[in-house]
Enzyme design. Sequence first.
Site, short mmCIF file in Angstrom:
data_model
loop_
_atom_site.label_atom_id
_atom_site.label_comp_id
_atom_site.label_asym_id
_atom_site.label_seq_id
_atom_site.Cartn_x
_atom_site.Cartn_y
_atom_site.Cartn_z
N TRP A 42 0.64 -1.51 -0.23
CA TRP A 42 -0.25 0.02 -0.10
C TRP A 42 0.60 1.13 -0.64
O TRP A 42 2.17 1.52 1.19
CB TRP A 42 -0.75 0.32 1.02
CG TRP A 42 -1.74 0.94 1.03
CD1 TRP A 42 -1.22 1.73 1.98
CD2 TRP A 42 -3.13 1.85 0.31
NE1 TRP A 42 -2.75 3.55 1.76
CE2 TRP A 42 -3.72 2.71 0.32
CE3 TRP A 42 -3.36 0.63 -0.09
CZ2 TRP A 42 -4.67 2.84 0.05
CZ3 TRP A 42 -4.90 1.14 -0.99
CH2 TRP A 42 -5.51 2.31 -0.62
N ASP A 78 -4.09 1.89 -21.91
CA ASP A 78 -5.39 2.47 -21.09
C ASP A 78 -4.54 3.58 -20.09
O ASP A 78 -4.56 3.57 -18.78
CB ASP A 78 -6.21 1.60 -20.19
CG ASP A 78 -7.51 2.31 -19.80
OD1 ASP A 78 -7.19 3.97 -19.76
OD2 ASP A 78 -8.59 2.17 -18.65
#
Length: 265
Positions: A71, A156
């Site tokens: 994280w 993308d």
Amino acid sequence: MKDNLFGEDWEIEPAGGETGKAFVAVHEDEKFFLKRNSSPFLAALSVENIVPKLIWTRRVENGDVITAQKWIDDSQTLDAENMREPRVAKLLGRIHRSEHLRDMLGRIEKKDYSCVYLLDQVTTSYNDALILEAQRYLAENMDTLEEARHVVCHGDVNHNNWLLSGEDSLYLVDWDGAMLADPANDVGVLLYQYVPFAEWKNWLAEYGQELTPAFYKRLKWFSICQVLMAMNWQYERGREPERLRLEQLLKKILRDNEVYATLCE
């Protein structure tokens, strides 16, 4: 909410996103980004420091594969203005030039997409004058493309998929659409969306590519192809505001003949 994952108590919450496969998890004072059934290619990207560090991969009872990544505290996604920065160009160039990533994706996914294949994928659930004009352009100009050696493409590269850590490390995330293809598939849509044409040469110099008429033609062709597929994806999900935004982008790409003429002078 509580979830008995791997026989232990975890705090798990959805992380948002289009697929609903991503989660934020806390376990014993550690925080992770979890994703269900992500590509095995993630491990290679982690080694190259292109995505946050992969901590572990586990298969659960229903057959799903769960990956846990580090994280990133105080992280933020880039905004449209940030996409003009040299570090974006440099990271994308490093990805496209990586032989290790190219070899790994070829062995894992085997998604090697030529312009012929991509043109065949440009099917739409609706037709209007602009769509037909774009499809006609692709068909009429495909044979004159000087397609480049295929590299690892993200597929993308919108600003929401670029993550900047609090320690100023840049990552490109969400690789579910990764493919081997002409690098113009990534570069073209990024330039048309975020970089004024007057800055293209400098941006591409940081990326590692000269802006030639032949390369420009590839940028335009693959950008039209990518935008058409994205418009259809949004249309099928009833996301009219985003489809309309892409429609304006498509008009911009189709009507930029003056740019090509300038390059050819």
